[in-house]
Write a protein that holds these residues in place. Structure first.
Motif, mmCIF file in Angstrom:
data_model
loop_
_atom_site.group_PDB
_atom_site.id
_atom_site.type_symbol
_atom_site.label_atom_id
_atom_site.label_comp_id
_atom_site.label_asym_id
_atom_site.label_seq_id
_atom_site.Cartn_x
_atom_site.Cartn_y
_atom_site.Cartn_z
ATOM 1 N N PRO A 628 0.823 -1.216 0.000
ATOM 2 C CA PRO A 628 0.000 0.000 0.000
ATOM 3 C C PRO A 628 0.852 1.260 0.000
ATOM 4 O O PRO A 628 0.536 2.229 -0.720
ATOM 5 C CB PRO A 628 -0.812 -0.121 1.298
ATOM 6 C CG PRO A 628 -0.771 -1.567 1.658
ATOM 7 C CD PRO A 628 0.548 -2.058 1.188
ATOM 8 N N TYR A 629 1.914 1.240 0.782
ATOM 9 C CA TYR A 629 2.765 2.429 0.895
ATOM 10 C C TYR A 629 3.676 2.573 -0.321
ATOM 11 O O TYR A 629 3.966 3.702 -0.751
ATOM 12 C CB TYR A 629 3.578 2.340 2.183
ATOM 13 C CG TYR A 629 2.709 2.003 3.377
ATOM 14 C CD1 TYR A 629 1.792 2.931 3.871
ATOM 15 C CD2 TYR A 629 2.771 0.752 3.976
ATOM 16 C CE1 TYR A 629 0.989 2.625 4.943
ATOM 17 C CE2 TYR A 629 1.964 0.442 5.053
ATOM 18 C CZ TYR A 629 1.070 1.376 5.541
ATOM 19 O OH TYR A 629 0.258 1.071 6.605
ATOM 20 N N LEU A 630 4.098 1.428 -0.882
ATOM 21 C CA LEU A 630 4.902 1.487 -2.101
ATOM 22 C C LEU A 630 4.076 2.048 -3.252
ATOM 23 O O LEU A 630 4.540 2.900 -4.031
ATOM 24 C CB LEU A 630 5.437 0.101 -2.452
ATOM 25 C CG LEU A 630 6.238 0.002 -3.760
ATOM 26 C CD1 LEU A 630 7.471 0.914 -3.720
ATOM 27 C CD2 LEU A 630 6.653 -1.447 -4.033
ATOM 28 N N GLY A 631 2.807 1.568 -3.373
ATOM 29 C CA GLY A 631 1.943 2.048 -4.443
ATOM 30 C C GLY A 631 1.681 3.539 -4.339
ATOM 31 O O GLY A 631 1.772 4.285 -5.326
ATOM 32 N N GLN A 632 1.349 4.030 -3.127
ATOM 33 C CA GLN A 632 1.103 5.456 -2.954
ATOM 34 C C GLN A 632 2.372 6.278 -3.182
ATOM 35 O O GLN A 632 2.314 7.387 -3.722
ATOM 36 C CB GLN A 632 0.548 5.713 -1.548
ATOM 37 C CG GLN A 632 -0.831 5.110 -1.308
ATOM 38 C CD GLN A 632 -1.291 5.262 0.127
ATOM 39 O OE1 GLN A 632 -0.806 6.129 0.836
ATOM 40 N NE2 GLN A 632 -2.228 4.417 0.539
ATOM 41 N N SER A 633 3.500 5.719 -2.786
ATOM 42 C CA SER A 633 4.758 6.432 -3.003
ATOM 43 C C SER A 633 5.049 6.566 -4.493
ATOM 44 O O SER A 633 5.488 7.624 -4.955
ATOM 45 C CB SER A 633 5.898 5.693 -2.300
ATOM 46 O OG SER A 633 7.111 6.393 -2.452
ATOM 47 N N LEU A 634 4.821 5.488 -5.273
ATOM 48 C CA LEU A 634 5.014 5.562 -6.730
ATOM 49 C C LEU A 634 4.143 6.649 -7.335
ATOM 50 O O LEU A 634 4.574 7.372 -8.261
ATOM 51 C CB LEU A 634 4.713 4.210 -7.369
ATOM 52 C CG LEU A 634 5.708 3.074 -7.080
ATOM 53 C CD1 LEU A 634 5.174 1.753 -7.629
ATOM 54 C CD2 LEU A 634 7.072 3.389 -7.696
ATOM 55 N N LEU A 671 15.057 9.169 -10.642
ATOM 56 C CA LEU A 671 14.789 9.902 -9.396
ATOM 57 C C LEU A 671 13.500 9.418 -8.732
ATOM 58 O O LEU A 671 13.453 9.192 -7.516
ATOM 59 C CB LEU A 671 14.699 11.401 -9.695
ATOM 60 C CG LEU A 671 14.396 12.311 -8.493
ATOM 61 C CD1 LEU A 671 15.498 12.201 -7.456
ATOM 62 C CD2 LEU A 671 14.216 13.753 -8.958
ATOM 63 N N ALA A 672 12.455 9.246 -9.544
ATOM 64 C CA ALA A 672 11.165 8.814 -8.990
ATOM 65 C C ALA A 672 11.259 7.420 -8.380
ATOM 66 O O ALA A 672 10.716 7.162 -7.299
ATOM 67 C CB ALA A 672 10.101 8.856 -10.081
ATOM 68 N N LEU A 673 11.943 6.502 -9.059
ATOM 69 C CA LEU A 673 12.053 5.133 -8.536
ATOM 70 C C LEU A 673 12.864 5.092 -7.244
ATOM 71 O O LEU A 673 12.517 4.374 -6.299
ATOM 72 C CB LEU A 673 12.670 4.226 -9.599
ATOM 73 C CG LEU A 673 11.792 3.913 -10.820
ATOM 74 C CD1 LEU A 673 12.564 3.056 -11.824
ATOM 75 C CD2 LEU A 673 10.516 3.193 -10.383
ATOM 76 N N LEU A 674 13.943 5.849 -7.218
ATOM 77 C CA LEU A 674 14.768 5.844 -6.010
ATOM 78 C C LEU A 674 13.982 6.367 -4.800
ATOM 79 O O LEU A 674 14.029 5.784 -3.706
ATOM 80 C CB LEU A 674 16.031 6.687 -6.242
ATOM 81 C CG LEU A 674 17.090 6.081 -7.164
ATOM 82 C CD1 LEU A 674 18.236 7.063 -7.383
ATOM 83 C CD2 LEU A 674 17.606 4.757 -6.593
ATOM 84 N N LEU A 675 13.274 7.466 -5.016
ATOM 85 C CA LEU A 675 12.498 8.018 -3.902
ATOM 86 C C LEU A 675 11.329 7.119 -3.511
ATOM 87 O O LEU A 675 10.957 7.025 -2.336
ATOM 88 C CB LEU A 675 11.984 9.414 -4.263
ATOM 89 C CG LEU A 675 13.047 10.509 -4.388
ATOM 90 C CD1 LEU A 675 12.428 11.810 -4.860
ATOM 91 C CD2 LEU A 675 13.771 10.706 -3.062
ATOM 92 N N SER A 676 10.748 6.433 -4.495
ATOM 93 C CA SER A 676 9.609 5.564 -4.221
ATOM 94 C C SER A 676 10.000 4.329 -3.428
ATOM 95 O O SER A 676 9.160 3.709 -2.762
ATOM 96 C CB SER A 676 8.936 5.136 -5.531
ATOM 97 O OG SER A 676 8.435 6.254 -6.221
ATOM 98 N N LEU A 677 11.260 3.931 -3.510
ATOM 99 C CA LEU A 677 11.713 2.729 -2.796
ATOM 100 C C LEU A 677 11.949 2.989 -1.303
ATOM 101 O O LEU A 677 12.112 2.043 -0.537
ATOM 102 C CB LEU A 677 12.991 2.199 -3.447
ATOM 103 C CG LEU A 677 12.837 1.609 -4.853
ATOM 104 C CD1 LEU A 677 14.203 1.198 -5.400
ATOM 105 C CD2 LEU A 677 11.893 0.419 -4.829
ATOM 106 N N VAL A 678 11.978 4.270 -0.930
ATOM 107 C CA VAL A 678 12.212 4.581 0.491
ATOM 108 C C VAL A 678 11.160 3.939 1.394
ATOM 109 O O VAL A 678 11.492 3.316 2.409
ATOM 110 C CB VAL A 678 12.288 6.104 0.693
ATOM 111 C CG1 VAL A 678 12.314 6.443 2.190
ATOM 112 C CG2 VAL A 678 13.515 6.677 0.001
ATOM 113 N N PRO A 679 9.835 4.049 1.110
ATOM 114 C CA PRO A 679 8.837 3.398 1.966
ATOM 115 C C PRO A 679 9.006 1.880 2.041
ATOM 116 O O PRO A 679 8.758 1.273 3.088
ATOM 117 C CB PRO A 679 7.502 3.769 1.315
ATOM 118 C CG PRO A 679 7.784 5.006 0.563
ATOM 119 C CD PRO A 679 9.189 4.852 0.055
#
Length: 858
Positions: A628-634, A671-679
């Motif tokens: 859920p958090y990965l999806g919202q982060s993406l 950039l988007a993928l790297l930041l999205s992997l944080v959660p």
């Protein structure tokens, strides 16, 4: 012998010094004398003299003694010619006066030692004084009304007897009366003398063995201190305001009762208490209640059972006129009224009449005398035939007279069986009287019951009781269902409440809804920590297992699954169309690479909504910690990247024609993928710190079903929400900053709508999630919030653009996607540069394109 002489010498010195040696007041000669110690006046403590007269009932007691002795003498054969005389003295209701008058019966102070015994005194304190003195000379005393338990001590008072039971029996009656009405919270007020103190000790001893609790006790000193009465009334008012107490025992004297009722009436305690009185004031009928009848309504008094002395009323009316009674003149007015009345000439018709007790006391002396005469004269060896010799022998053996009295047993016409126990006490028999209204403003004491003790068995019978307490306590009634007043600390605890006793009261604490009550303790049925998943039955008497439900069984969860599945189908269609049209200029101009990442986030969000709605399991809980958090982060990281890119482009275009760094598709995707992997990294870390587990809980307090849910780590949740909200706020911020871009340039307005809608969803669902107490509701909020987020993103960022691809004409698409012609200018030609920028903005009026051809996504 020396002790007698010293005692007598001291008494003589004292009384001679005071000039008050006893003198015969009312007498008749006879072979043997029966003395009388009866109070006809009250004692004035200030002047230390006899003062005001008592009521006519006192005169009747004197005449009853005379009447009884006269009747005995009329039967000359009964005593074989022995005649009885009498000497009667006024004790003035005082112990000291009683002691002075008792000197008249001391053999050494008499002209002739012929005292057979003494009838009286009335009060216990007076009887103690008299029997201490006369007991030294073996002279028996039979009291018609003294009730103190102290006088039951046959070692200290071997020559004392009484026609009434001791106070211990009164306490028995009072305790039985309290028990019969279930009055468990009562007050006890007593006189500070042997009468009251002994009663208090006995009362407290008996209530310890019962369920009766003494809420309040207070003594009244013999000085009748006003402060004591004021304190008692104030305390009772306070107690009445905080509890359901109504029963108050008054073990006090007449004068004390009169003052207490006067002050209670003055303070407005009318119809507030049910008073239970001892014979100390109950024997005086309505006398202590004059003018305060309303306050005393419903009061009970416990008085020794006594019958009516036959033929005495007629004797009193006819013989009193010619009587040589020296006190007759003091009562002349009452006697004159009596002659013309058909009543029994007592002060009031509700007062117990003790003339029959006086007559029975005389009869005891007569029966014992007959037995003594038989033993000492008739059956002596040799027999004593001379009357004078027989009388002398009876007086000489006065100490043995005690045994004859203890063996007396006869049926009294007035009072039934008369006999004594080894302590000289009569059998316990009482009348229970209640103060009632019979007619308007007509108050009377009515016999409503009786009490007796036979062979150690106590028998209480009571009826015709009336209640007068006001039921004005508000929500809590002062009466039981059987219409009997309550006298309790508070209402009994119900079947789900623990009774916690505090001092003389209790309070109720309700068990938790998941607990049952056993042995006055709460036991939890629902204890997941110990594997107990049960719930109390309807009556809370035992625990029963709860049924298990699955999330899929709930209609709302089924709805979430259906909606999420439809969302996935729509997203699949959108993805297919997006891929199919990926080379069209309108799709290429909308950061298509980030669009694919956003679609991946939408997919995970819809999928997590399905997982939130199904049965929880260990694998499911691990997955829900991540996707859920990965999806919202993406979604939000990609949207933020898109709108920040637009902002940088236009800000750079205002300053220079140089292309900004890191705006290429590759840079944006990385950039988007790297930041999205944080959660995802955050979730994995907390999976090891706090491994996901499946919790079993009730659905709610009202829905008694079990449901499984995933245990959430609070720290993990706060970290994820902070991250998601950070990027939602970033999106909103840059949406505001890019509000002046040409109309819908690269979907800037739709991006703004998406950001603000997402923020509203977070604001709406986050408090609901944390405040929810219904098991499964948190999953429902997460699922519904995820569906709304994914649907908003899908609609505003993708379906609208696909609509333009298929339903907007190609020439209009070409107009907004073809870059304008930009002339070459020098850095110094600022005017030409400004004109060029204005021209470029005018050509971007629909779905927009990049600032120059070099800015268009390849």
């Amino acid at each position: 012998m020396a002790g007698k002489q010293l005692t007598l010498f001291y008494l003589l010195l004292t009384n001679v010094a005071e000039g008050v040696l006893p003198r015969i007041q009312y007498q008749m000669s006879g072979d043997l004398i029966i003395g009388g110690l009866i109070p006809l006046h009250n004692y004035d403590d200030i002047s230390e003299r006899c003062a005001s007269k008592r009521d006519i009932g006192s005169l009747r007691l004197v005449e009853a003694l005379v009447y009884s002795i006269t009747t005995v003498n009329q039967d000359t054969e009964r005593l074989n010619g022995i005649t009885l005389g009498y000497e009667i003295y006024d004790t003035c209701s005082s112990g000291s006066e009683t002691l002075k008058n008792s000197l008249a019966f001391v053999p050494s102070l008499r002209d002739k030692d012929n005292v057979l015994g003494v009838v009286g005194p009335q009060r216990s304190s007076s009887s103690i004084q008299a029997t201490k003195l006369l007991g030294l000379y073996n002279i028996s005393i039979i009291s018609y009304l003294s009730t103190s338990d102290e006088l039951s001590n046959s070692v200290r008072y071997p020559y004392f007897y009484r026609m009434v039971p001791p106070d211990i029996f009164q306490i028995n009656v009072i305790v039985d009366l309290l028990t019969s009405y279930n009055w468990t919270y009562v007050g006890f007020i007593y006189s500070d003398d042997s009468y009251g103190n002994n009663a208090k000790l006995e009362f407290f001893q008996q209530v310890e063995e019962s369920k009766i609790c003494t809420a309040y006790d207070h003594s009244i000193p013999l000085t009748n201190s006003d402060h004591s009465f004021e304190t008692i009334i104030a305390d009772l008012k306070k107690l009445r305001s905080t509890t359901l107490i109504s029963a108050v025992v008054l073990f006090i004297q007449k004068e004390m009762a009169a003052e207490l009722f006067r002050l209670a009436h003055q303070e407005g305690l009318i119809h507030e208490f049910t008073w239970i009185g001892s014979d100390g004031w109950g024997n005086y009928g309505k006398a202590p209640l004059q003018g305060v009848e309303e306050t005393a309504l419903g009061a009970f008094t416990i008085v020794p059972k006594t019958g009516h002395l036959a033929n005495f009323d007629e004797y009193f009316r006819t013989n009193s006129l010619n009587s040589n009674n020296p006190w007759l003149k003091d009562f002349q007015e009452e006697v004159d009224d009596c002659r013309g009345s058909s009543s029994n000439c007592a002060t009031d018709g509700e007062r117990p009449q003790f003339e029959s007790k006086v007559a029975d006391a005389v009869e005891v002396f007569v029966v014992a005398l007959i037995e003594q005469k038989r033993l000492l004269c008739d059956e002596a060896n040799p027999p004593v035939s001379s009357k004078s010799d027989c009388i002398a022998k009876i007086i000489e053996h006065r100490s043995s007279f005690r045994n004859s009295i203890l063996e007396v047993s006869f049926l009294s016409p007035s009072n039934g069986l008369v006999e004594f126990n080894s302590k000289g006490d009569a059998a316990g028999r009482y009348d229970i009287r209640q103060f009632q209204t019979q007619k308007e403003n007509q108050f009377e004491f009515i016999v409503v019951g009786n009490w007796s003790e036979i062979a150690a068995d106590r028998h209480l019978s009571i009826d015709r009781v009336k209640w007068y307490l006001d039921d004005t306590t508000g929500e809590v009634t002062r009466y039981t269902e059987s219409h009997v007043p309550k006298s309790v600390c508070s209402e009994p605890c119900n079947s789900r409440e623990v009774t916690i006793v505090t001092d003389c009261c209790w309070r109720c604490e309700e068990c938790d809804p998941d607990s049952i009550l056993a042995d006055n303790k709460c036991f939890s049925c629902f204890d997941p920590a110990n594997g107990s998943y049960m719930w109390p039955n309807k009556n809370s008497t035992h625990c029963k297992p709860l049924s298990h439900t699955k999330g899929i069984d709930k209609l709302e969860n089924i709805g979430m699954i259906i909606i999420s599945s439809l969302g996935l189908l729509v997203e699949g269609l959108v993805l297919a169309l997006f891929i199919k049209n990926r080379k069209k200029r309108l799709i290429r101009a909308s950061s298509r690479e980030l669009g694919f990442i956003i679609l991946g986030g939408v997919f995970l969000t819809y999928l997590s909504s399905i997982l939130y709605s199904v049965q929880a399991s260990a694998i499911c809980c691990i997955v829900l910690r991540i996707i859920p958090y990965l999806g919202q982060s993406l979604i939000f990281v990609s949207i933020a990247t898109m709108i920040v890119r637009l902002h940088r482009i236009f800000q750079a275009g205002k300053r220079t024609r140089k292309r900004p760094q890191f705006i290429s598709p590759v840079s944006q995707v990385v950039l988007a993928l790297l930041l999205s992997l944080v959660p995802m990294v955050w979730s994995i870390v907390w999976i090891f710190i706090e491994p996901p587990t499946v919790l079993t809980n009730k659905v709610s307090e009202d829905i008694l079903l079990l449901i499984d849910s995933c245990a959430e780590s609070f720290s993990h949740l706060i970290g994820q929400l902070t991250w998601q909200l950070l990027f939602v706020v970033i999106c909103c911020y840059f949406a505001i900053r890019t509000r002046n871009l040409p109309a819908n340039y690269n979907q800037s307005r739709f991006i703004a709508f998406t950001a603000f809608c997402s923020l509203v969803v977070f604001i709406a669902f986050t408090p609901a999630y944390f405040l929810s107490t219904v098991a499964g509701a948190k999953n429902l909020y997460c699922a519904l919030g995820g569906i709304i987020l994914a649907t908003v993103v899908l609609l505003l960022l993708f379906i609208v653009r696909l609509y333009a691809v298929y339903f907007v004409k190609e020439d209009k698409q070409q107009a907004v996607t073809t870059p304008p012609t930009v002339p070459t200018v020098t850095e110094d030609d600022m005017t030409t540069t400004t004109t060029t920028k204005t021209t470029m903005l005018k050509h971007n009026d629909h779905y927009g394109a990049n600032l120059t051809s070099s800015h268009i996504a390849k």
